[in-house]
Scaffold this motif. Structure first.
Motif, mmCIF file in Angstrom:
data_model
loop_
_atom_site.group_PDB
_atom_site.id
_atom_site.type_symbol
_atom_site.label_atom_id
_atom_site.label_comp_id
_atom_site.label_asym_id
_atom_site.label_seq_id
_atom_site.Cartn_x
_atom_site.Cartn_y
_atom_site.Cartn_z
ATOM 1 N N ASP A 198 -52.274 1.638 -21.163
ATOM 2 C CA ASP A 198 -52.180 2.366 -22.139
ATOM 3 C C ASP A 198 -50.872 3.123 -22.577
ATOM 4 O O ASP A 198 -50.123 3.098 -21.789
ATOM 5 N N SER A 199 -50.533 2.986 -23.970
ATOM 6 C CA SER A 199 -49.305 3.900 -24.359
ATOM 7 C C SER A 199 -49.064 5.175 -23.617
ATOM 8 O O SER A 199 -50.003 5.848 -23.361
ATOM 9 N N LYS A 204 -47.873 8.206 -24.816
ATOM 10 C CA LYS A 204 -47.646 8.954 -26.357
ATOM 11 C C LYS A 204 -46.252 9.412 -26.116
ATOM 12 O O LYS A 204 -45.952 10.484 -25.459
ATOM 13 N N SER A 236 -44.500 2.670 -25.448
ATOM 14 C CA SER A 236 -45.587 1.907 -26.140
ATOM 15 C C SER A 236 -46.395 1.025 -24.784
ATOM 16 O O SER A 236 -45.747 1.095 -23.714
ATOM 17 N N SER A 237 -47.685 0.660 -25.132
ATOM 18 C CA SER A 237 -48.160 -0.195 -24.074
ATOM 19 C C SER A 237 -47.744 -1.256 -23.697
ATOM 20 O O SER A 237 -47.569 -1.559 -22.256
ATOM 21 N N GLY A 295 -52.249 4.384 -32.758
ATOM 22 C CA GLY A 295 -51.480 3.601 -31.797
ATOM 23 C C GLY A 295 -51.912 2.148 -31.586
ATOM 24 O O GLY A 295 -51.404 1.310 -31.085
ATOM 25 N N ALA A 348 -49.967 -1.483 -30.930
ATOM 26 C CA ALA A 348 -50.286 -2.094 -29.643
ATOM 27 C C ALA A 348 -50.556 -3.539 -29.706
ATOM 28 O O ALA A 348 -50.057 -4.508 -28.960
ATOM 29 N N THR A 387 -37.645 7.387 -23.412
ATOM 30 C CA THR A 387 -38.290 6.297 -22.958
ATOM 31 C C THR A 387 -37.570 5.440 -21.810
ATOM 32 O O THR A 387 -38.050 4.864 -20.967
#
Length: 399
Positions: free
Chosen positions: A8-9, A11, A15-16, A46, A50, A375
């Protein structure tokens, strides 16, 4: 060795797909495995991002009617097959589009949701995945249906106004202007709530306050919703008895009354509108819809290891969140399931009973949350954490 990655991302961080590709990089530093990365989401915020990123889709931006009637730009995705649209109703009718002091359920409308759907239909889409969380509306989905061509009029033949205020004035419902293409469309509605349309556990009483419904308005607004449900039931029964051949509310039960169906009260009654008026709509848990869309089960059938995860792994994860949905699928086919997360709490041990064999935090040392969520840092941490786990596994196999 075959490894399937569905994370899963994280948040605000990854991102995923970014998380999955970072995990892939860690594995390839250790071994030459067959690796498949799949996008993952829970059907809520999201999900469009995704699936579009993970399944080779494209974004479409369209001007629609916002929740309070002003024009707004809404984005949705069309997947690589060219016929599947992925939408979040909040793009057109979400509470995030309205300032708190301006919330007004009496006139907030889902009209823009219908406009998004029509736009996708005109582009050739016939399969729809729609998340209906985060709405600013309590209009029973009437706005969406009006945009799709349904006419809701009062005793004088005048169209009812946007919002919940005129639901008790509906005297007639007609579908002559509903496009025939809607009969060809299938709607998978991501809905994780079970509330009915009406009553103390319904759309107005439970979710109305967060959209601006005052305590003294609950009873009258709920009565308006009941009237709409009554007129819908009459319409469905008449349409069925007249053998109406157009698009109309389908009676999958004997009376054509969906007000008490699980999820009918979702998004201010939007769930009820889908069930009652669209011929091929079903409400399902978001994770089920996403797992089906990405074809994860087929990939996992012959996988040796499944990797999943999310930003924070805790006791709530064990109660059915996305990583657990992946883990249960993995265990069904005998795969080892590993989870990686930005943070892990003591309660995460409950995830073991749900199919996650082992979990690992990716943060490697003392840091601020802001630094960990950058990120670039998160991707590097994911890659290094996965690399070390696979090095340990390689050593175990050698011994």
């Amino acid at each position: 060795m075959k490894v399937v990655i569905a994370i899963d991302s994280f948040k605000g961080s990854m991102s995923s797909i970014e998380a999955g590709e970072a995990a892939r990089a860690g594995i390839l530093k250790v071994c030459d495995a067959e690796i498949t990365v799949k996008p993952l989401a829970d059907g809520g915020e999201g999900t469009t991002k995704a699936l579009v990123e993970g399944l080779g889709g494209e974004y479409v931006s369209v001007e629609v009617t916002g929740p309070l009637g002003k024009k707004t730009s809404a984005a949705y995705g069309i997947l690589g097959d060219g016929r599947t649209a992925v939408m979040e109703m909040a793009e057109a009718a979400g509470i995030i589009l309205v300032k708190h002091k301006e919330l007004d359920p009496s006139r907030a409308t889902t009209y823009g949701v219908g406009e998004m759907i029509l736009n996708a239909v005109k582009r050739g889409c016939r399969e729809f995945i729609i998340g209906i969380g985060g709405s600013a509306t309590s209009d029973g989905g009437v706005g969406m249906l009006q945009a799709l061509g349904y006419a809701f009029t009062d005793e004088d033949g005048n169209p009812v106004r946007f919002g919940i205020r005129d639901l008790d004035r509906i005297a007639d419902i007609r579908a002559e202007k509903v496009p025939d293409e809607l009969k060809e469309c299938h709607f998978s509605i991501a809905c994780d709530v079970k509330n009915p349309l009406c009553g103390q556990t319904g759309a107005v009483y439970v979710y109305g306050p967060q959209k601006g419904v005052r305590e003294e308005e609950k009873k009258s607004f709920d009565e308006k919703m009941k009237h709409f449900a009554d007129k819908t039931k009459e319409y469905i029964e008449k349409a069925a008895s007249d053998r109406f051949t157009g698009v109309y509310g389908r009676a999958r039960n004997t009376c054509g009354d969906y007000r008490w169906a699980q999820g009918a009260g979702a998004a201010g009654g939007l769930g009820f509108a889908f069930l009652s008026y669209l011929p091929n709509a079903e409400l399902k848990p978001g994770i089920e819809i996403v797992l089906e869309a990405i074809g994860l089960e087929q990939e996992i059938k012959d996988a040796d290891i499944v990797i999943t995860g999310e930003g924070r792994l805790d006791d709530q994860t064990a109660m059915g969140k996305v990583p657990v949905g992946v883990a249960r699928l993995g265990k069904r086919y005998g795969a080892k399931v590993l989870a990686f997360a930005g943070g892990v709490t003591k309660g995460a041990v409950k995830c073991h009973a749900e199919g996650i064999d082992a979990f690992f935090p990716i943060v490697r040392g003392a840091t601020t949350l802001e630094e960990a969520m950058i990120t670039e840092n998160a991707r590097e941490n994911m890659t290094l954490a996965v690399e070390q786990v696979f090095r340990a596994m390689k050593m175990e196999r050698r011994s």
